[in-house]
Design a protein around this motif. Sequence first.
Motif, PDB file in Angstrom:
ATOM      1  N   ALA A 170       0.825  -1.204   0.000  1.00  0.00           N
ATOM      2  CA  ALA A 170       0.000   0.000   0.000  1.00  0.00           C
ATOM      3  C   ALA A 170       0.859   1.254   0.000  1.00  0.00           C
ATOM      4  CB  ALA A 170      -0.938  -0.013   1.207  1.00  0.00           C
ATOM      5  N   ARG A 171       1.962   1.230   0.732  1.00  0.00           N
ATOM      6  CA  ARG A 171       2.874   2.379   0.773  1.00  0.00           C
ATOM      7  C   ARG A 171       3.478   2.636  -0.612  1.00  0.00           C
ATOM      8  NH1 ARG A 171       5.991   5.360   4.547  1.00  0.00           N
ATOM      9  NH2 ARG A 171       7.074   6.935   3.310  1.00  0.00           N
ATOM     10  N   ALA A 172       3.902   1.585  -1.278  1.00  0.00           N
ATOM     11  CA  ALA A 172       4.466   1.736  -2.618  1.00  0.00           C
ATOM     12  C   ALA A 172       3.421   2.281  -3.589  1.00  0.00           C
ATOM     13  CB  ALA A 172       5.016   0.403  -3.116  1.00  0.00           C
ATOM     14  N   PHE A 173       2.183   1.844  -3.431  1.00  0.00           N
ATOM     15  CA  PHE A 173       1.101   2.328  -4.290  1.00  0.00           C
ATOM     16  C   PHE A 173       0.870   3.821  -4.086  1.00  0.00           C
ATOM     17  CE2 PHE A 173      -3.624   2.969  -4.637  1.00  0.00           C
ATOM     18  CZ  PHE A 173      -3.646   3.076  -6.024  1.00  0.00           C
ATOM     19  N   LEU A 174       0.795   4.262  -2.838  1.00  0.00           N
ATOM     20  CA  LEU A 174       0.574   5.674  -2.575  1.00  0.00           C
ATOM     21  C   LEU A 174       1.737   6.516  -3.093  1.00  0.00           C
ATOM     22  CD1 LEU A 174      -1.301   7.775  -1.359  1.00  0.00           C
ATOM     23  CD2 LEU A 174      -0.183   7.417   0.851  1.00  0.00           C
ATOM     24  N   ASP A 175       2.959   6.023  -2.916  1.00  0.00           N
ATOM     25  CA  ASP A 175       4.124   6.741  -3.431  1.00  0.00           C
ATOM     26  C   ASP A 175       4.060   6.862  -4.955  1.00  0.00           C
ATOM     27  OD1 ASP A 175       5.143   7.075  -0.907  1.00  0.00           O
ATOM     28  OD2 ASP A 175       6.552   5.395  -1.043  1.00  0.00           O
ATOM     29  N   GLN A 176       3.617   5.806  -5.619  1.00  0.00           N
ATOM     30  CA  GLN A 176       3.515   5.858  -7.081  1.00  0.00           C
ATOM     31  C   GLN A 176       2.471   6.874  -7.522  1.00  0.00           C
ATOM     32  OE1 GLN A 176       3.677   2.310  -9.767  1.00  0.00           O
ATOM     33  NE2 GLN A 176       1.539   2.839 -10.176  1.00  0.00           N
ATOM     34  N   VAL A 177       1.361   6.917  -6.812  1.00  0.00           N
ATOM     35  CA  VAL A 177       0.323   7.900  -7.137  1.00  0.00           C
ATOM     36  C   VAL A 177       0.888   9.309  -7.049  1.00  0.00           C
ATOM     37  CG1 VAL A 177      -1.852   8.921  -6.345  1.00  0.00           C
ATOM     38  CG2 VAL A 177      -1.616   6.439  -6.477  1.00  0.00           C
ATOM     39  N   ARG A 178       1.631   9.586  -5.974  1.00  0.00           N
ATOM     40  CA  ARG A 178       2.198  10.921  -5.798  1.00  0.00           C
ATOM     41  C   ARG A 178       3.208  11.252  -6.893  1.00  0.00           C
ATOM     42  NH1 ARG A 178      -0.231  14.231  -2.195  1.00  0.00           N
ATOM     43  NH2 ARG A 178       1.737  15.316  -2.085  1.00  0.00           N
ATOM     44  N   ARG A 179       4.058  10.285  -7.239  1.00  0.00           N
ATOM     45  CA  ARG A 179       5.049  10.531  -8.286  1.00  0.00           C
ATOM     46  C   ARG A 179       4.385  10.791  -9.632  1.00  0.00           C
ATOM     47  NH1 ARG A 179       7.704   6.134  -5.838  1.00  0.00           N
ATOM     48  NH2 ARG A 179       6.986   4.780  -7.530  1.00  0.00           N
ATOM     49  N   SER A 180       3.315  10.061  -9.922  1.00  0.00           N
ATOM     50  CA  SER A 180       2.649  10.212 -11.217  1.00  0.00           C
ATOM     51  C   SER A 180       1.975  11.566 -11.355  1.00  0.00           C
ATOM     52  CB  SER A 180       1.617   9.091 -11.417  1.00  0.00           C
ATOM     53  OG  SER A 180       0.535   9.230 -10.515  1.00  0.00           O
ATOM     54  N   GLU A 181       1.585  12.168 -10.233  1.00  0.00           N
ATOM     55  CA  GLU A 181       0.910  13.469 -10.280  1.00  0.00           C
ATOM     56  C   GLU A 181       1.900  14.624 -10.347  1.00  0.00           C
ATOM     57  OE1 GLU A 181      -1.591  13.348  -6.865  1.00  0.00           O
ATOM     58  OE2 GLU A 181      -3.244  12.453  -7.978  1.00  0.00           O
ATOM     59  N   GLY A 182       3.096  14.419  -9.871  1.00  0.00           N
ATOM     60  CA  GLY A 182       4.118  15.446  -9.956  1.00  0.00           C
ATOM     61  C   GLY A 182       3.674  16.759  -9.337  1.00  0.00           C
ATOM     62  N   ASP A 183       3.806  17.852 -10.100  1.00  0.00           N
ATOM     63  CA  ASP A 183       3.484  19.186  -9.593  1.00  0.00           C
ATOM     64  C   ASP A 183       2.000  19.384  -9.369  1.00  0.00           C
ATOM     65  OD1 ASP A 183       6.139  19.826  -9.690  1.00  0.00           O
ATOM     66  OD2 ASP A 183       6.030  20.799 -11.655  1.00  0.00           O
ATOM     67  N   ASN A 184       1.149  18.479  -9.902  1.00  0.00           N
ATOM     68  CA  ASN A 184      -0.293  18.622  -9.708  1.00  0.00           C
ATOM     69  C   ASN A 184      -0.756  18.088  -8.367  1.00  0.00           C
ATOM     70  OD1 ASN A 184      -0.748  19.730 -12.286  1.00  0.00           O
ATOM     71  ND2 ASN A 184      -0.710  17.689 -13.206  1.00  0.00           N
ATOM     72  N   ALA A 185       0.103  17.405  -7.643  1.00  0.00           N
ATOM     73  CA  ALA A 185      -0.275  16.849  -6.344  1.00  0.00           C
ATOM     74  C   ALA A 185      -0.317  17.953  -5.296  1.00  0.00           C
ATOM     75  CB  ALA A 185       0.731  15.789  -5.919  1.00  0.00           C
ATOM     76  N   PRO A 186      -1.272  17.885  -4.347  1.00  0.00           N
ATOM     77  CA  PRO A 186      -1.286  18.860  -3.267  1.00  0.00           C
ATOM     78  C   PRO A 186      -0.083  18.678  -2.362  1.00  0.00           C
ATOM     79  CG  PRO A 186      -2.845  17.091  -2.837  1.00  0.00           C
ATOM     80  CD  PRO A 186      -2.320  16.866  -4.226  1.00  0.00           C
ATOM     81  N   ALA A 187       0.331  19.741  -1.691  1.00  0.00           N
ATOM     82  CA  ALA A 187       1.482  19.646  -0.794  1.00  0.00           C
ATOM     83  C   ALA A 187       1.175  18.687   0.353  1.00  0.00           C
ATOM     84  CB  ALA A 187       1.825  21.028  -0.246  1.00  0.00           C
ATOM     85  N   VAL A 188       2.176  17.943   0.780  1.00  0.00           N
ATOM     86  CA  VAL A 188       1.991  17.000   1.873  1.00  0.00           C
ATOM     87  C   VAL A 188       2.105  17.740   3.197  1.00  0.00           C
ATOM     88  CG1 VAL A 188       2.893  14.939   2.997  1.00  0.00           C
ATOM     89  CG2 VAL A 188       2.900  15.117   0.499  1.00  0.00           C
ATOM     90  N   ASP A 189       1.216  17.441   4.097  1.00  0.00           N
ATOM     91  CA  ASP A 189       1.224  18.074   5.413  1.00  0.00           C
ATOM     92  C   ASP A 189       1.168  16.971   6.455  1.00  0.00           C
ATOM     93  OD1 ASP A 189      -1.090  20.213   7.268  1.00  0.00           O
ATOM     94  OD2 ASP A 189       0.990  19.693   7.618  1.00  0.00           O
ATOM     95  N   GLY A 190       2.283  16.612   7.039  1.00  0.00           N
ATOM     96  CA  GLY A 190       2.271  15.578   8.055  1.00  0.00           C
ATOM     97  C   GLY A 190       2.930  14.306   7.582  1.00  0.00           C
ATOM     98  N   GLU A 191       3.276  13.456   8.519  1.00  0.00           N
ATOM     99  CA  GLU A 191       3.941  12.196   8.239  1.00  0.00           C
ATOM    100  C   GLU A 191       2.936  11.145   7.759  1.00  0.00           C
ATOM    101  OE1 GLU A 191       7.182  11.709   8.401  1.00  0.00           O
ATOM    102  OE2 GLU A 191       7.500  13.797   9.025  1.00  0.00           O
ATOM    103  N   VAL A 192       3.468  10.172   7.037  1.00  0.00           N
ATOM    104  CA  VAL A 192       2.651   9.030   6.629  1.00  0.00           C
ATOM    105  C   VAL A 192       2.452   8.123   7.833  1.00  0.00           C
ATOM    106  CG1 VAL A 192       2.528   7.010   5.137  1.00  0.00           C
ATOM    107  CG2 VAL A 192       3.487   9.150   4.273  1.00  0.00           C
TER     108      VAL A 192
END
Length: 206
Positions: free
Chosen positions: A111-133
């Motif tokens: 699940a962690r790898a999946f979420l990381d892939q989602v974030r990488r695929s969105e690049g600059d379009n992803a919202p800023a991360v606020d807080g730890e996983v």
Amino acid sequence: MGAGVRVPVEHRWLGLDRRTFGPGLVALAVALVLIYGLPALDAAIPWHNEIRAGDVLDLGDGATAVPPVGWQLEDGTLTGGAGTGATSLQVLLVTGGTTIGMQGTAFRGTARAFLDQVRRSEGDNAPAVDGEVGTLTTDAGLVGVVRSTTGPGGDGVEAAFKMATGTAVDAAPALLVRVRSAPGQFERQRDKVTALLRSIAPGTTR
């Protein structure tokens, strides 16, 4: 009227034959309704599919989740309906300034790898991360990863799950849950969002 036929004065108005007004006005009214009336009526009637107590979301392959009562189901299927696929799942729940989107896809890994892939695929379009996983274990034993997000449009949460437990986790479908709220609105919905996440359960065949 044929050429040379004189319209009696009692049937004339501004030089026109008043006897043709009725059919003409009816045709005009029908045209105006088709052009303007139906779209306006459609816009005035809200799309309405309110979640009721006891409703359960169908997440495909027997997987389920319990949506918040009173929210609107704008996309997705309830159990007992037409059914859906775990790797083509699309769900959208809405209330006020908050939305919960759920997407299913095929993914081999954690699940962690999946979420990381989602974030990488969105690049600059992803919202800023606020807080730890962090991790979240559902009532059915699924272990997911969650993190809070913030961006220009407001706040929310992203959560990722593999829809199986035990040895079947790696090959199981992945589920992404994305919550978005208008600025200052998320805290009002936090408990309902948490309840939905904890209610996610894998199919009985997994």
